[in-house]
Design an enzyme around this catalytic site. Structure first.
Site, PDB file in Angstrom:
ATOM      1  N   CYS A  69      -3.182 -13.740  35.373  1.00  0.00           N
ATOM      2  CA  CYS A  69      -4.255 -13.730  36.374  1.00  0.00           C
ATOM      3  C   CYS A  69      -3.702 -14.016  37.777  1.00  0.00           C
ATOM      4  CB  CYS A  69      -5.301 -14.770  35.974  1.00  0.00           C
ATOM      5  SG  CYS A  69      -6.553 -15.099  37.228  1.00  0.00           S
ATOM      6  N   CYS A 128      -5.563 -16.725  39.737  1.00  0.00           N
ATOM      7  CA  CYS A 128      -5.261 -18.042  39.151  1.00  0.00           C
ATOM      8  C   CYS A 128      -3.969 -18.591  39.752  1.00  0.00           C
ATOM      9  CB  CYS A 128      -5.115 -17.944  37.632  1.00  0.00           C
ATOM     10  SG  CYS A 128      -6.594 -17.392  36.772  1.00  0.00           S
TER      11      CYS A 128
END
Length: 108
Positions: free
Chosen positions: A33, A36
């Site tokens: 991600c 993230c």
């Protein structure tokens, strides 16, 4: 990752998050991600700056699928603030430091 951030799991979630004496900011994340990875340094900073007020925890959704399912996490990163074992507030997506600080301050 900062020494102030804990990596929790489905098995440790009750103890690490729900039974915590102080509020917990939980980051639902995954290795793949991009957003993230973008907020990870901010969470490190927050874990230092708020260390007496908030515990910062991370849970990898690829390795722990029960907890994200329980809390209906549909996209990552998702940040949830737990107080007294309950979700007090939630934000999805990458936040700036000012947005993250505002989120914490308005919900602590």
């Amino acid at each position: 990752m900062s020494d102030n951030i804990i990596e929790t799991s489905d098995e440790n979630f009750q103890n690490d998050v729900l039974d915590s004496e102080i509020p917990v900011l939980l980051d639902f994340w995954a290795e793949w991600c991009g957003p993230c990875k973008m907020i990870a340094p901010l969470l490190d900073q927050i874990s230092e700056e708020y260390r007496d007020r908030v515990l910062v925890a991370k849970i990898n959704i690829d390795h722990n699928q029960s907890t994200p399912q329980t809390y209906a996490v549909r996209s990552i990163p998702t940040l949830m603030l737990f107080k007294g074992g309950n979700v007090e507030a939630q934000r999805m997506g990458a936040l700036s430091k000012s947005q993250l600080t505002e989120f914490l301050e308005s919900n602590l």
